[in-house]
Design an enzyme around this catalytic site. Structure first.
Site, PDB file in Angstrom:
ATOM      1  N   LYS A 100      25.822   6.661 -17.591  1.00 13.13           N
ATOM      2  CA  LYS A 100      24.876   5.988 -16.684  1.00 13.13           C
ATOM      3  C   LYS A 100      24.116   4.897 -17.431  1.00 13.13           C
ATOM      4  CE  LYS A 100      21.251   7.296 -13.318  1.00 13.13           C
ATOM      5  NZ  LYS A 100      20.538   8.459 -12.728  1.00 13.13           N
TER       6      LYS A 100
ATOM      7  N   ILE B 272      -2.643  26.224  13.326  1.00 19.29           N
ATOM      8  CA  ILE B 272      -1.334  25.583  13.442  1.00 19.29           C
ATOM      9  C   ILE B 272      -0.543  25.573  12.128  1.00 19.29           C
ATOM     10  CG2 ILE B 272      -2.219  23.239  13.060  1.00 19.29           C
ATOM     11  CD1 ILE B 272      -0.172  22.400  15.317  1.00 19.29           C
TER      12      ILE B 272
ATOM     13  N   GLU C  82      26.017  13.717  -9.012  1.00 24.58           N
ATOM     14  CA  GLU C  82      25.511  13.449 -10.365  1.00 24.58           C
ATOM     15  C   GLU C  82      25.226  14.763 -11.102  1.00 24.58           C
ATOM     16  OE1 GLU C  82      21.857  11.232 -10.139  1.00 24.58           O
ATOM     17  OE2 GLU C  82      21.769  10.847 -12.306  1.00 24.58           O
TER      18      GLU C  82
ATOM     19  N   CYS D 172      24.166   7.047  -9.361  1.00 23.63           N
ATOM     20  CA  CYS D 172      22.872   6.939  -8.677  1.00 23.63           C
ATOM     21  C   CYS D 172      22.135   5.616  -8.919  1.00 23.63           C
ATOM     22  CB  CYS D 172      22.010   8.147  -9.057  1.00 23.63           C
ATOM     23  SG  CYS D 172      20.902   8.673  -7.714  1.00 23.63           S
TER      24      CYS D 172
END
Lengths: 541, 541
Positions: free
Chosen positions: B111, B291, B44, B147
């Site tokens: 579209k 972490i 797209e 899409c």
């Protein structure tokens, strides 16, 4: 058929607080009744406030809206025209207005024209309505429109064909410089041409970066302005419709504001609403002796009162003595708490810690940023300890070209001058000084050449073009979407234009992390100018 | 009627750089021709990249699009199906696809379904199309969709009625966890029921906070997956259509990734694209022995290579010896530059400077924030001096409840774990360690109780519920839009739920000033969850 009185309730809703807004609407309706009003009109989406953004997607909305109707149904003897979110069983939402009288819904109007440009995202939330709402009341023919609908010639022509006499228009129209007059002027010709009276009720108040100015009005079908409400404050106005002249009757209208007064008052209201509605007891800001912080201080004091404002001067080696002196003078004149915190020891400790990394590499903007970031951290520490909100003092020109330090002078929750070009900062400072015999901002702050004071004898103009030139280029590029070529074609120096545009382009990441601040222009950063951070669009095309 | 070959060009456009994208498209077309492809399909809006946001409003767009067509017209002997912005003379824009062969435009499709929810704002830019594009080529009947059109049952049913055999669908479908499989599964039943082959070509690459995973595929009308392209990398695949079986022929498909591999690779690609496309030579980050920074370091090294990554440990009184040790170990194992900068002198200089203001008021989070902000300022100074981009290391759980310091550990241009809950951070660290014999993240970093180390013996769990509980509440509130009442109803402790929701609500201002970071969930902060900062929506409703 008889004469009637209409009340415009220009009020400032609390975003998302349906319960308190409805309570306020009921109080206003009672007040209007005491003035013998027959109808009261509220702003767009008055029950929830505008813009509620993704709060509109929360699941409890329809239940809470239903409760609002139950409360408003109790109001007797006055017709209410108010805004609410109309949600159907399929979960589709409309931006709507209800006409309610003595517990009866006489009509519901769903907004037909949903703005989805500039600062607006209404198609994210709402479906479009497809029907007009026209009704008779006391022999008079009314229609309801919501904000953007009024600017659709198609919509309003249809109302004229339906023999409507008066359009009740509910609005949440954001402020920008000159907008109050612009609205009146634009409606004038339409109103006259289509023989429609327009009752325009606008939201007022600051909401995050948006300012709603109020400036509600009534335009007669003759093209005469029957009534103008004041800007930047809540106001309930009751206006008579005269059956003989078929016109609303002029009465104590507000005077339209001069430009600088208008901008200044907009910033005062926005700052007050942001700070108080965030629940902060007061504000703190760094006062540098420069004009941006001086103006921000004046606005803060006018918004909140001197007892709610704390100013801190944070000098370093490059701070001129007159900067300290002027900051002190202004703080005294305005009666705010004033403290001084030297930043030498802090900057030195950074430099020592960094020495193993930097060695003897020459100083550059890194060391300048350390000064700004030491100040930012001090302000945040004072804010954390005593609870005052930090006001950021940068202006639009700086922010546009990145002449500011992220996490340094950019710290703060609200950037009062974020959408104010430096040239306007000067005008606003002069305007504020003109209001009192002893100018609150020391004259020298306005007249001396601007400097960030981050190295010896630094002047803004060493790095940037003069502010009148800079601002003209920025305005053409940002507000007017002109190309580099077009701007150079207007006679600006090509190298300067290219440099400025490049700076605007590469500083998107910095602006994205900046505090929000009140929008006063036709294109403010962030909500309205949505540029990708990473992009390879050719410069200035 | 004959067999044919179709090329899927899963490529990563440069946002706004039409010239370079078109150049790349031409190269890919030539490569596809060498593999005897008859048709090549691009994602797209492939010529400008997705999402170009307000760059679409710049005045030079149509001129530059016309130039793109001139270049693409030169391509011979292969049909190109690509995305572009179709702008008419009234300035209305469409999100469009062109079918181009030997310099002839065989068709243009606009579209029809424009998403304007979640991360999408297409109605801000585009008008809706109202016509299908169906064409025959080599005796085969094709249609083009873009899409969102594919997810509209209405659109695709109409194509079935028009006797279409193969749908060419151009996509820029953003990644979220599980989305690659989800797309394939959803299309499978539709494809089978309506007897349509679906050729699905997706954009790949990181663009600001959005990740496009690629994972393009071809689904046969039998409901069999003919082909699956790899995720998170550019790929050109040429697939045969077999006339006899009327199916595309399966060949070396990628294997779908396990969840942790999928997330990890998505973050690696997003980080690489952000850093390299912003033009930075490398990155710097604060390594704390915890972490979050350990995982961020691993991702950075995998994205950019160890020589592009600098880690700095900035200990203070409350930093455990094992933190320094573990940070050191990881830095060595990963082969990155590692430096240590003690922050005592800096924090002390702040405390001394603030003493006249604070006096003997008891220490609180103010002093903790000073530590975080000293570190943030050091990282920024190293970044300013040597040019590396600062990666921010906070996770979604922290950011949600504001367990982080604005202008402190939040500094940085890109927050790699911004949309990753702490529970997933643990999983990802274990996953990364499982890839090599010697785990790159020291085991103790994963097993010790998380701590911000901003005061003696501090543990995250002193202030927050255990992360599995916290994350479950956050997920229900943020991703699932559940109310406080519903979440308590699921069995969580009421006081905990209320506290967590309140923290999420009041920390909107902090998140707004945070760095952007890659979106991997179905509701990331900021672009997708647009909450007003100032609002009075009742907590958790």
């Amino acid at each position: 058929m008889k004469s009637f009185k209409i009340a415009l309730a220009q009020f400032s809703p609390r975003i998302g607080n349906i319960e308190s807004n409805v309570q306020k609407m009921i109080e206003l309706a009672n007040e209007a009744k005491q003035q013998n009003a027959d109808i009261i009109i509220f702003p767009e989406l008055s029950s929830i406030g505008y813009p509620a953004e993704d709060l509109l997607l929360r699941p409890s909305l329809s239940k809470r809206t239903a409760q609002a109707f139950e409360q408003l149904n109790q109001v007797q003897d006055i017709m209410l025209v108010f805004g609410f979110v109309n949600q159907n069983e399929q979960g589709q939402r409309y931006n709507s207005a209800a006409v309610l009288k003595d517990g009866q819904v006489l009509g519901v109007y769903n907004k037909q024209n949903l703005p989805n440009y500039s600062v607006f995202d209404e198609k994210r939330y709402f479906q479009e309505g497809h029907q007009h709402l026209v009704f008779e009341y006391q022999g008079h023919r009314f229609a309801v429109l919501i904000c953007e609908d009024l600017w659709s010639l198609n919509s309003i022509q249809q109302l004229s064909q339906l023999q409507v006499e008066t359009v009740l228009c509910l609005n949440a129209s954001p402020y920008e410089v000159g907008k109050p007059q612009h609205r009146v002027q634009s409606i004038q010709s339409v109103s006259k041409e289509l023989h429609l009276n327009i009752v325009y009720c606008n939201q007022v108040g600051g909401q995050d970066d948006l300012i709603f100015d109020g400036s509600s009005f009534i335009m007669n079908h003759t093209g005469e302005l029957a009534y103008l409400a004041p800007s930047f404050k809540e106001y309930l106005a009751v206006v008579d419709y005269d059956l003989e002249s078929k016109c609303f009757q002029s009465k104590d209208s507000a005077t339209a504001l001069e430009t600088m007064a208008e901008i200044y008052q907009s910033l005062v209201m926005a700052t007050r609403d942001y700070v108080t509605r965030s629940g902060f007891p007061g504000v703190i800001l760094g006062l540098s002796g420069g004009i941006d912080s001086a103006l921000t201080l004046a606005i803060a004091v006018d918004a909140l009162g001197a007892d709610k404002v704390q100013a801190v001067m944070m000098p370093y080696t490059y701070t001129a003595a007159i900067s300290i002196e002027d900051a002190n003078t202004q703080a005294q004149r305005m009666g705010v708490t004033f403290g001084v915190a030297e930043i030498h020891p802090i900057v030195n400790s950074y430099l020592q810690t960094l020495y193993p990394f930097f060695g003897n590499i020459a100083a550059d903007s890194t060391e300048e940023n350390l000064q700004a970031r030491s100040r930012g951290t001090l302000l945040m520490a004072l804010s954390n300890k005593f609870g005052n909100l930090v006001l950021s003092t940068g202006n639009k020109s700086e922010l546009a070209v990145g002449y500011c330090t992220l996490y340094g002078d950019m710290v703060g929750a609200y950037a009062v001058l974020k959408d104010v070009y430096k040239s306007i900062v000067f005008e606003l400072a002069k305007y504020r000084n003109s209001l009192e015999e002893t100018p609150v901002i020391p004259e020298r702050v306005i007249t001396r050449p601007p400097s960030a004071e981050l190295r010896p004898d630094q002047k803004d103009q060493d790095a940037l073009p003069p502010y009148d030139v800079l601002d003209a280029i920025l305005y053409a590029y940002i507000e007017e979407d002109q190309s580099q070529e077009d701007i150079i074609g207007k006679g600006f120096d090509a190298a300067t234009v290219k440099k400025v545009i490049r700076l605007v382009d590469i500083n998107e990441y910095k602006r994205r992390q900046g505090a929000i601040g009140p929008r006063i222009s036709s294109r403010a950063f962030t909500r309205e100018r949505r540029y990708p951070i990473v992009n390879e669009w050719p410069a200035g095309c």
